[in-house]
Structure formats: structure tokens, C-alpha cells
Design an enzyme around this catalytic site. Sequence first.
Site, PDB file in Angstrom:
ATOM      1  N   THR A  48      41.692  41.702 101.172  1.00 15.91           N
ATOM      2  CA  THR A  48      42.582  40.944 100.501  1.00 15.91           C
ATOM      3  C   THR A  48      42.023  39.890  99.639  1.00 15.91           C
ATOM      4  O   THR A  48      42.222  40.013  98.303  1.00 15.91           O
ATOM      5  CB  THR A  48      43.690  40.123 101.456  1.00 15.91           C
ATOM      6  OG1 THR A  48      44.292  41.009 102.234  1.00 15.91           O
ATOM      7  CG2 THR A  48      44.821  39.382 100.442  1.00 15.91           C
TER       8      THR A  48
ATOM      9  N   ASN B  85      46.078  53.717 101.535  1.00 20.03           N
ATOM     10  CA  ASN B  85      46.355  53.445 103.258  1.00 20.03           C
ATOM     11  C   ASN B  85      47.449  53.993 103.913  1.00 20.03           C
ATOM     12  O   ASN B  85      47.304  54.221 104.850  1.00 20.03           O
ATOM     13  CB  ASN B  85      46.529  51.828 103.267  1.00 20.03           C
ATOM     14  CG  ASN B  85      47.244  51.204 102.372  1.00 20.03           C
ATOM     15  OD1 ASN B  85      47.352  51.295 101.156  1.00 20.03           O
ATOM     16  ND2 ASN B  85      48.209  50.375 102.902  1.00 20.03           N
TER      17      ASN B  85
ATOM     18  N   SER C  99      36.255  46.170 103.172  1.00 23.28           N
ATOM     19  CA  SER C  99      36.828  45.236 104.282  1.00 23.28           C
ATOM     20  C   SER C  99      36.010  45.858 105.459  1.00 23.28           C
ATOM     21  O   SER C  99      35.664  46.967 105.836  1.00 23.28           O
ATOM     22  CB  SER C  99      38.420  45.415 104.496  1.00 23.28           C
ATOM     23  OG  SER C  99      38.593  44.632 105.504  1.00 23.28           O
TER      24      SER C  99
ATOM     25  N   HIS D 247      36.871  45.459 108.826  1.00 23.67           N
ATOM     26  CA  HIS D 247      37.643  45.829 110.274  1.00 23.67           C
ATOM     27  C   HIS D 247      38.171  46.985 110.136  1.00 23.67           C
ATOM     28  O   HIS D 247      38.696  47.781 111.270  1.00 23.67           O
ATOM     29  CB  HIS D 247      38.719  44.748 110.558  1.00 23.67           C
ATOM     30  CG  HIS D 247      39.905  44.840 109.644  1.00 23.67           C
ATOM     31  ND1 HIS D 247      40.937  45.219 110.015  1.00 23.67           N
ATOM     32  CD2 HIS D 247      40.094  44.296 108.430  1.00 23.67           C
ATOM     33  CE1 HIS D 247      42.022  45.077 109.256  1.00 23.67           C
ATOM     34  NE2 HIS D 247      41.478  44.431 108.135  1.00 23.67           N
TER      35      HIS D 247
ATOM     36  N   THR E 288      30.762  27.705 103.265  1.00 21.47           N
ATOM     37  CA  THR E 288      29.784  28.172 104.356  1.00 21.47           C
ATOM     38  C   THR E 288      30.086  29.659 104.683  1.00 21.47           C
ATOM     39  O   THR E 288      31.285  30.067 105.136  1.00 21.47           O
ATOM     40  CB  THR E 288      29.816  27.264 105.475  1.00 21.47           C
ATOM     41  OG1 THR E 288      29.804  25.769 104.897  1.00 21.47           O
ATOM     42  CG2 THR E 288      28.963  27.480 106.477  1.00 21.47           C
TER      43      THR E 288
ATOM     44  N   CYS F 273      51.067  46.607 107.638  1.00 15.97           N
ATOM     45  CA  CYS F 273      51.751  45.132 107.174  1.00 15.97           C
ATOM     46  C   CYS F 273      53.111  45.263 107.007  1.00 15.97           C
ATOM     47  O   CYS F 273      53.686  44.363 106.988  1.00 15.97           O
ATOM     48  CB  CYS F 273      50.816  44.744 105.866  1.00 15.97           C
ATOM     49  SG  CYS F 273      50.092  46.126 104.901  1.00 15.97           S
TER      50      CYS F 273
END
Length: 386
Positions: free
Chosen positions: A77, A154, A204, A206, A242, A330
Site C-alpha cells: 500500500t 488480486n 509486498s 507478506h 528507522t 480487504c
Amino acid sequence: MSLPPSEIVYLDNGATTAVDPAVFDSMVPLFLSDFGNASSSHRLGVAARSAIDAARRTFADLLGCSTAEIVFTSGGTEADNLAMRGVADLARGRHAVMTDIEHPAILSQREVLTARGFDVTVVPVERDGRVLPEAIASAVTGDTALVAVMLANNEIGTVQPIEAIGAAIKRRNPDVAFVVDAVQAFTKMPLPIHAAHIDLLALSSHKIHGPKGVGALYVRKGTRLAPQVTGGSQEHGIRPGTENVPGIVGFARAAAIASEHAAAEQQRMRELRDHLIAEAVRRLPPVTLNGHPEHRLCNNASLNFHGAPAQVLLQMAEAEGLFASAGAACHASSRKPSHVLQAVGLDADEGTLRLTLSRHTTDRDIERALDILDRIVPRARQIGAR
Ligand SMILES: Cc1ncc(COP(=O)(O)O)c(C=O)c1O
């Protein structure tokens, strides 16, 4: 009552995947012993920096680009958002083009770009989910700053003719930035970054047996991109903050593992997928396949079990141990009709089940999924007929 993990058939890998144990092992030291901040000058900081450098090298080698062209993000995203907004902020043109089946991470940028003075043209796809290269190209004008087309969808799994699209838009306007969401396609097919003239490409972790909350954006050298977060110089100053060192290392490990036997694994998944589709169509008519029959992800079977309400099917499937989704994960909580199913002319409430495989999916999983479908589809159709 929840079933033990051994009884579960997980066919929702388009939503997310289990972390590979080897990926998990590669991350553990970065939490417990080598936990330094990559910006620190001491030994722990240097170790963290070199772990990130090695991960960046892995992606550069896999994508065939330089390490300077890889920016790590918090996921797909953010990579999509950064690409769209980052280009828009520095572009001269005030026009953008996208298809109507993009992921919400891209589609939602319509409002963002409009607020920044852009006109956005949304190009409809064909019934098989493919967009015609000439339809995209004819939307491109001299004022077009960016074009976004996902490599693979997707929900319905359709793969776009990305090389023809890239060539067509660059012929119309060579200054256009071509943004490609490859979140679902990564490790499921080759990424034709150069052949398709891609300028920005989102990934991405995952979806490929890596950890959640980490992704990457490929940014072709010379692409003008404004950071959307400020406050530091990390990630070439494009994405300060970071670094998520364990996440980045795990993502790179997942990508390296997937690339080792990529062609053979893709073929294995394709055969399992085709068996699942053919048997569902044979045993439970009327069943139709959503998306393109050939140009589709090797791990996606999006099936329409006509007459069976999707939500009923999903609940019955879970009760029997089969985990799937109706469209994209989603949408599951919003219950809004899927914009992708609508775009390809389907009533979202009809019985669409998205079954998505992964490297971990076995022959036995597919046989068990078919047995479960045998039991639940007739029952769900009875409920649908009431
Ligand atoms: C095509 C596509 N793009 C982007 C995303 C968002 O990725 P992430 O979950 O890493 O934010 C997803 C995840 O569902 C996706 O399928």
C-alpha cells in the site's frame, strides 16, 4: 469450535501467506542480538546496515536493477501511494490514467490526485479483466504525468499485457511515469521491468511467505519522486524513518527462497490450479471461471458457483476447514460489492469464491478442498434458492 491446524485447508494466499520457517529464522537474530539501528556508527549499527545492504542487493539481483533503485517501504500500500503521490508532486503534467480494477491502494489516489489539481482518467477493462493496450494509450495525452496498471489482479487473477501497454504509452508520451503494482505477481511470474518500460514497481512481503508490514518500490534511475514522509535520510531520502531491519531481511530471504525454484513451483501451482478449476466445473455445474482463462496468475482460481450466495459459501467453507475469500480480503469486512467483479460485469453477491494457492499448497489440500466444495455448494444453492 476451531479446527486444529492440520485440519485446515488454507486457500487464501492472495490475502496473505504463512511465514516460511527459514524466513522466520533469518529474522530472529535481528530482534534479539543484532538489534542495532542501521544509522548507528557502532558495531551493532554497522551489522544492521550491512544486513539491509545485503537485502537490497538481493532485490537488485532478482529485479535486474541497481541497489540505488530499491526503496523499502512498510508494504504494498505504501509503495503504491508513494509511487503515485511522489511522481504527482514533481511532474509537470496534470493528468493520470489508471484501470478500473486497480487495488484500492492505487484507486484511492484518484481523490488525492484530483485534490492536487489532476484530471484522472479511469479506463475500463474487458470482461476477462484485461485492458486493451490501445485503450490505455488513447487516454494518454501530452499532459499525462503517470499511468498505473497492475501486473496481475488480486481478485480475479488476470495478468495484463504489460509489455504492450508499456510500449504503447511510451510511444504516445515518453515522459509518462509507468507505475505497476506487482504485489500479486511477484514470485508467480517473471517481472518484465525493462521490457515493459516500467518506471515504478510495487512489491509486498507478506504475499510471498515473508513477514507483514514490509514492501519495496523499484524506482527507475532518473525518475523524479518526492518523499511523502519527512524527517531523515534513510532509503536514499525517499522514505525516511528507522528501517524495519528484521522485516527487510525476512522479505529478502522470502524473495530469495521463492526465486530458487520459481519456474518449477509456478508450474506445480498452475497444474494444481487447473485441476481445481476443471474438477469444480465438472462436479458442480453451473460453475464459471472469473478472469482470463490463460492470462492468469498461476495460483488463482476465482470461481463463480452460480446460485450460491458468496457469504453463505464462505461461512460453510470455514466451518468445514476451508479458508478462502469472496473477493479480496480487504472487502470482506465492508461487504461492499467488489469493484473488480462489478468491472467485469458480475453481480458481486453471486457465488464467487477466490481460492488462492501458494508454494505450501499440496495435492492433498486441493483434493480436500474439492471434497468440501462437493458438500457445501449444493447446500449453499438451496439457501440461495429460498
Ligand atoms: C494487488 C495488491 N496491491 C497492493 C496490496 C497492498 O499490499 P500490503 O498489504 O502490503 O499493503 C495488495 C494486498 O492485498 C494487493 O493485492
